[in-house]
Write a protein that holds these residues in place. Structure first.
Motif, PDB file in Angstrom:
ATOM      1  N   GLY A  14       0.812  -1.210   0.000  1.00 13.13           N
ATOM      2  CA  GLY A  14       0.000   0.000   0.000  1.00 13.13           C
ATOM      3  C   GLY A  14       0.844   1.257   0.000  1.00 13.13           C
ATOM      4  N   LYS A  15       0.175   2.379  -0.053  1.00 16.26           N
ATOM      5  CA  LYS A  15       0.819   3.686   0.012  1.00 16.26           C
ATOM      6  C   LYS A  15      -0.087   4.606   0.828  1.00 16.26           C
ATOM      7  CE  LYS A  15      -1.256   5.427  -4.266  1.00 16.26           C
ATOM      8  NZ  LYS A  15      -0.985   6.030  -5.593  1.00 16.26           N
ATOM      9  N   PRO A  16       0.467   5.666   1.399  1.00 15.51           N
ATOM     10  CA  PRO A  16      -0.387   6.576   2.179  1.00 15.51           C
ATOM     11  C   PRO A  16      -1.546   7.093   1.348  1.00 15.51           C
ATOM     12  CG  PRO A  16       1.928   7.065   2.551  1.00 15.51           C
ATOM     13  CD  PRO A  16       1.888   6.055   1.442  1.00 15.51           C
TER      14      PRO A  16
ATOM     15  N   ARG B 165      -7.505  -9.696   4.052  1.00 11.77           N
ATOM     16  CA  ARG B 165      -6.787  -9.745   5.328  1.00 11.77           C
ATOM     17  C   ARG B 165      -5.776  -8.607   5.354  1.00 11.77           C
ATOM     18  NH1 ARG B 165      -4.927 -14.297   8.518  1.00 11.77           N
ATOM     19  NH2 ARG B 165      -5.353 -15.711   6.771  1.00 11.77           N
ATOM     20  N   VAL B 166      -5.701  -7.919   6.475  1.00  5.60           N
ATOM     21  CA  VAL B 166      -4.704  -6.868   6.668  1.00  5.60           C
ATOM     22  C   VAL B 166      -3.467  -7.513   7.282  1.00  5.60           C
ATOM     23  CG1 VAL B 166      -4.164  -4.694   7.814  1.00  5.60           C
ATOM     24  CG2 VAL B 166      -6.480  -5.105   6.950  1.00  5.60           C
ATOM     25  N   ASN B 167      -2.336  -7.464   6.569  1.00  9.33           N
ATOM     26  CA  ASN B 167      -1.084  -8.060   7.034  1.00  9.33           C
ATOM     27  C   ASN B 167      -0.215  -6.978   7.669  1.00  9.33           C
ATOM     28  OD1 ASN B 167      -1.856 -10.546   6.094  1.00  9.33           O
ATOM     29  ND2 ASN B 167      -0.632 -10.473   4.239  1.00  9.33           N
ATOM     30  N   LEU B 168      -0.128  -7.013   8.979  1.00 10.15           N
ATOM     31  CA  LEU B 168       0.697  -6.057   9.719  1.00 10.15           C
ATOM     32  C   LEU B 168       2.124  -6.589   9.800  1.00 10.15           C
ATOM     33  CD1 LEU B 168      -1.853  -5.284  12.568  1.00 10.15           C
ATOM     34  CD2 LEU B 168      -1.386  -3.915  10.532  1.00 10.15           C
ATOM     35  N   GLU B 169       3.092  -5.734   9.531  1.00  5.28           N
ATOM     36  CA  GLU B 169       4.481  -6.167   9.465  1.00  5.28           C
ATOM     37  C   GLU B 169       5.071  -6.403  10.852  1.00  5.28           C
ATOM     38  OE1 GLU B 169       6.131  -6.975   6.811  1.00  5.28           O
ATOM     39  OE2 GLU B 169       4.503  -6.474   5.445  1.00  5.28           O
ATOM     40  N   GLN B 170       4.908  -5.457  11.761  1.00  4.24           N
ATOM     41  CA  GLN B 170       5.526  -5.550  13.072  1.00  4.24           C
ATOM     42  C   GLN B 170       4.635  -6.329  14.038  1.00  4.24           C
ATOM     43  OE1 GLN B 170       6.669  -1.720  14.570  1.00  4.24           O
ATOM     44  NE2 GLN B 170       7.692  -1.093  12.680  1.00  4.24           N
ATOM     45  N   THR B 171       5.289  -7.110  14.899  1.00  3.22           N
ATOM     46  CA  THR B 171       4.534  -7.833  15.921  1.00  3.22           C
ATOM     47  C   THR B 171       3.984  -6.863  16.962  1.00  3.22           C
ATOM     48  OG1 THR B 171       6.583  -8.229  17.145  1.00  3.22           O
ATOM     49  CG2 THR B 171       5.850  -9.938  15.614  1.00  3.22           C
TER      50      THR B 171
ATOM     51  N   SER C 284       5.875   2.431  11.891  1.00  2.00           N
ATOM     52  CA  SER C 284       6.124   3.174  10.649  1.00  2.00           C
ATOM     53  C   SER C 284       5.841   2.362   9.388  1.00  2.00           C
ATOM     54  CB  SER C 284       7.593   3.640  10.615  1.00  2.00           C
ATOM     55  OG  SER C 284       8.466   2.529  10.710  1.00  2.00           O
ATOM     56  N   ASP C 285       5.673   1.059   9.510  1.00  2.00           N
ATOM     57  CA  ASP C 285       5.465   0.216   8.330  1.00  2.00           C
ATOM     58  C   ASP C 285       4.029   0.325   7.830  1.00  2.00           C
ATOM     59  OD1 ASP C 285       8.066  -0.687   8.412  1.00  2.00           O
ATOM     60  OD2 ASP C 285       7.575  -2.400   9.703  1.00  2.00           O
ATOM     61  N   ILE C 286       3.886   0.292   6.512  1.00  2.00           N
ATOM     62  CA  ILE C 286       2.559   0.292   5.888  1.00  2.00           C
ATOM     63  C   ILE C 286       2.102  -1.149   5.728  1.00  2.00           C
ATOM     64  CG2 ILE C 286       1.259   0.865   3.805  1.00  2.00           C
ATOM     65  CD1 ILE C 286       3.093   3.223   3.381  1.00  2.00           C
ATOM     66  N   PRO C 287       0.955  -1.516   6.276  1.00  2.00           N
ATOM     67  CA  PRO C 287       0.500  -2.904   6.160  1.00  2.00           C
ATOM     68  C   PRO C 287       0.184  -3.268   4.714  1.00  2.00           C
ATOM     69  CG  PRO C 287      -1.227  -1.529   7.091  1.00  2.00           C
ATOM     70  CD  PRO C 287      -0.005  -0.675   7.028  1.00  2.00           C
ATOM     71  N   ALA C 288       0.393  -4.526   4.380  1.00  2.00           N
ATOM     72  CA  ALA C 288       0.001  -5.052   3.074  1.00  2.00           C
ATOM     73  C   ALA C 288      -1.424  -5.578   3.157  1.00  2.00           C
ATOM     74  CB  ALA C 288       0.962  -6.143   2.626  1.00  2.00           C
ATOM     75  N   LEU C 289      -2.068  -5.689   2.012  1.00  2.00           N
ATOM     76  CA  LEU C 289      -3.442  -6.195   1.949  1.00  2.00           C
ATOM     77  C   LEU C 289      -3.422  -7.507   1.164  1.00  2.00           C
ATOM     78  CD1 LEU C 289      -6.006  -5.077   3.176  1.00  2.00           C
ATOM     79  CD2 LEU C 289      -6.600  -4.086   0.983  1.00  2.00           C
ATOM     80  N   GLU C 290      -3.942  -8.551   1.799  1.00  2.00           N
ATOM     81  CA  GLU C 290      -3.971  -9.883   1.191  1.00  2.00           C
ATOM     82  C   GLU C 290      -5.390 -10.205   0.731  1.00  2.00           C
ATOM     83  OE1 GLU C 290      -3.252 -14.560   2.481  1.00  2.00           O
ATOM     84  OE2 GLU C 290      -2.344 -12.936   3.642  1.00  2.00           O
ATOM     85  N   PHE C 291      -5.510 -10.666  -0.503  1.00  2.00           N
ATOM     86  CA  PHE C 291      -6.810 -10.977  -1.087  1.00  2.00           C
ATOM     87  C   PHE C 291      -6.895 -12.468  -1.376  1.00  2.00           C
ATOM     88  CE2 PHE C 291      -5.889  -6.574  -2.116  1.00  2.00           C
ATOM     89  CZ  PHE C 291      -7.082  -5.936  -1.819  1.00  2.00           C
ATOM     90  N   GLY C 292      -7.982 -13.085  -0.935  1.00  2.00           N
ATOM     91  CA  GLY C 292      -8.246 -14.468  -1.259  1.00  2.00           C
ATOM     92  C   GLY C 292      -9.313 -14.555  -2.344  1.00  2.00           C
TER      93      GLY C 292
END
Length: 472
Positions: A246-248, A271-277, A359-367
């Motif tokens: 994604g992007k801002p 699904r929203v994939n968050l990078e940091q735990t 600071s990381d932008i989450p990725a978006l996962e599509f099924g």
């Protein structure tokens, strides 16, 4: 008679077109490999085609025979009802106890069978009050459908339970093979709130029995039941998953991220994939079909990626039990089911006061699942699948009765599966652009007539003026 009716219905279903397409009207094409001797073929649509069609409803797809004639086709979701998902079933469950001093010794497992049924008999030797249940055997030999997931219900021994389990499968209770490794289950309670993660996705390659290795048994947590959830049918298309960065968001009035999918995928899960735990995102997910369209809300809720330490009691060494600290278990928020959509533009907005992202932008996962195409083998082979055009648009006949008839007959007919063969050289890229609008000859003629009439009036007025002036 029903077979003949289906062929007639399928022929009528695509007989009506907005234009009579030709192979040169499409930019891309494939040869279709068809086993001989069938009247109807089913063809899965790969991702490469979804990425190059121009129309979101796949109306720029056509099937041609060897004589370059279009043959009737329809998409399976239009002619076949959604498959019925079998109801969840509670499975027979058998705990396997191990003593604190010795986990793997003193256990007798007896299988009685008469070739039509089987009974599991478990005997524990030298049991004592310090025994714990560290695994469970689940009998799935009587299932009639393929299991998709297992829902585990347990009585926690503590307020908080976080454990990583393994699942193995076997046909004879002697030879086990790994099915799932490192699946995390959790049950958390705090300040009146409850968080439960109790479902395990399992592969389709399943034997007659399952063994669930249960480290949480050392803390007194006991599994109470295991419920099986099934696939919708034997031929359910395999789930495919695409992840996009994604992007801002461009909208300065909201906090969020924008995503663009480079294909008209038939999306059913996100699904929203968050990078940091240990990240949380409380927000909303929107989508739209084009940048100039309005946003549609798809989901509102919490997305997370949490990390917890876990221990494993199922690690015997030299006949003694060892408590090992495993790598931290990571809990990710599950996928969200959404109504079928082909929207390519998505946005995630979040509440800054209730989210913790870093600071990381989450990725978006599509099924998504492919939408098979069914076509009638009319004419000579080989058949060609053509796609990618902004200048022609095929459509199915808008007659509900025809669709109802084909739904009733489709299940009784044998359908042969086809596959894509060699890709043809790309055609003209000009067909990917809309046809230029026709010249407005009618408007030009009208303006020319008006201007001509004005000129005639001007000439008449000028002559009249000269005649009057000459008389004076």
């Amino acid at each position: 008679m029903r077979r003949l009716n289906l062929l007639l219905v399928l022929a009528l279903l695509t007989a009506h077109t907005l234009a009579d397409p030709r192979p040169e009207d499409f930019a891309y094409s494939y040869t279709i490999k068809t086993p001989t001797g069938s009247a109807i073929y089913e063809l899965p649509i790969p991702e490469a085609i979804y990425a190059k069609v121009v129309q979101a409803d796949l109306s720029d797809i056509a099937v041609f025979n060897a004589d370059n004639e279009t043959v009737p086709h329809a998409f399976l979701r239009a002619i076949q009802p959604e498959p019925v998902i079998p109801a969840p079933v509670t499975l027979p469950l058998f705990p396997v106890a191990a003593t604190q001093a010795q986990l793997t010794q003193g256990l007798t497992l007896k299988l009685l069978t008469d070739f039509s049924d089987a009974v599991i008999e478990l005997q524990q030797q030298n049991t004592n009050p310090s025994s714990v249940v560290n695994s469970y055997i689940v009998d799935i030999s009587k299932r009639t459908s393929t299991i998709k997931s297992l829902q585990v219900v347990w009585q926690p021994g503590k307020i908080t339970t976080v454990t990583q389990i393994r699942v193995e499968t076997s046909d004879d209770l002697s030879h086990w093979r790994k099915l799932v490794s490192g699946a995390t289950l959790a049950q958390l309670r705090y300040a009146g709130n409850t968080f439960i993660r109790d479902t395990i996705e399992i592969p389709r390659e399943q034997g007659k029995y399952l063994k669930i290795h249960w480290p949480a048994g050392s803390d007194g947590a006991l599994i109470q039941s295991v419920r099986a959830q099934f696939y919708a049918g034997k031929n359910t298309p395999t789930w495919q998953h695409n992840i996009y960065p994604g992007k801002p968001a461009d909208d300065a009035q909201s906090f969020g991220f924008d995503y663009e999918i480079p294909a008209y995928l038939p999306i059913r899960q996100i699904r929203v994939n968050l990078e940091q735990t240990n990240s949380l995102l409380q927000g909303r997910i929107y989508s739209r079909s084009a940048p100039d369209q309005a946003w549609h809300l798809r989901h509102r809720g919490l997305h997370y990626r949490l990390q917890f330490p876990v221990t494993d009691l199922d690690s015997p060494m030299a006949g003694q039990q060892h408590r090992l600290l495993l790598p931290a278990a990571v809990l990710d928020s599950p996928a969200i089911n959404v109504p079928l959509t082909t929207d390519r533009f998505w946005r995630v907005e979040y509440d800054r006061d209730r989210s913790s992202l870093g600071s990381d932008i989450p990725a978006l996962e599509f099924g998504w699942q492919t939408d098979p195409l069914v076509f009638l083998a009319r004419g000579k082979a080989p058949f060609t699948l053509a796609y990618g055009s902004a200048r022609v648009k095929t459509r199915q006949a808008p007659v509900a009765r025809l669709l109802d008839d084909i739904k009733q007959a489709f299940a009784t007919l044998p359908v042969t599966y086809a596959s894509l063969g060699e890709a043809h050289p790309p055609g003209s890229s000009a067909v990917l652009l809309p046809q230029p609008p026709p010249l407005p000859w009618r408007n030009w003629l009208l303006w020319a007539s008006l201007i001509g009439a004005v000129l005639v009036l001007a000439i008449l007025a000028w002559r009249l003026h000269r005649q009057i002036k000459g008389r004076e």
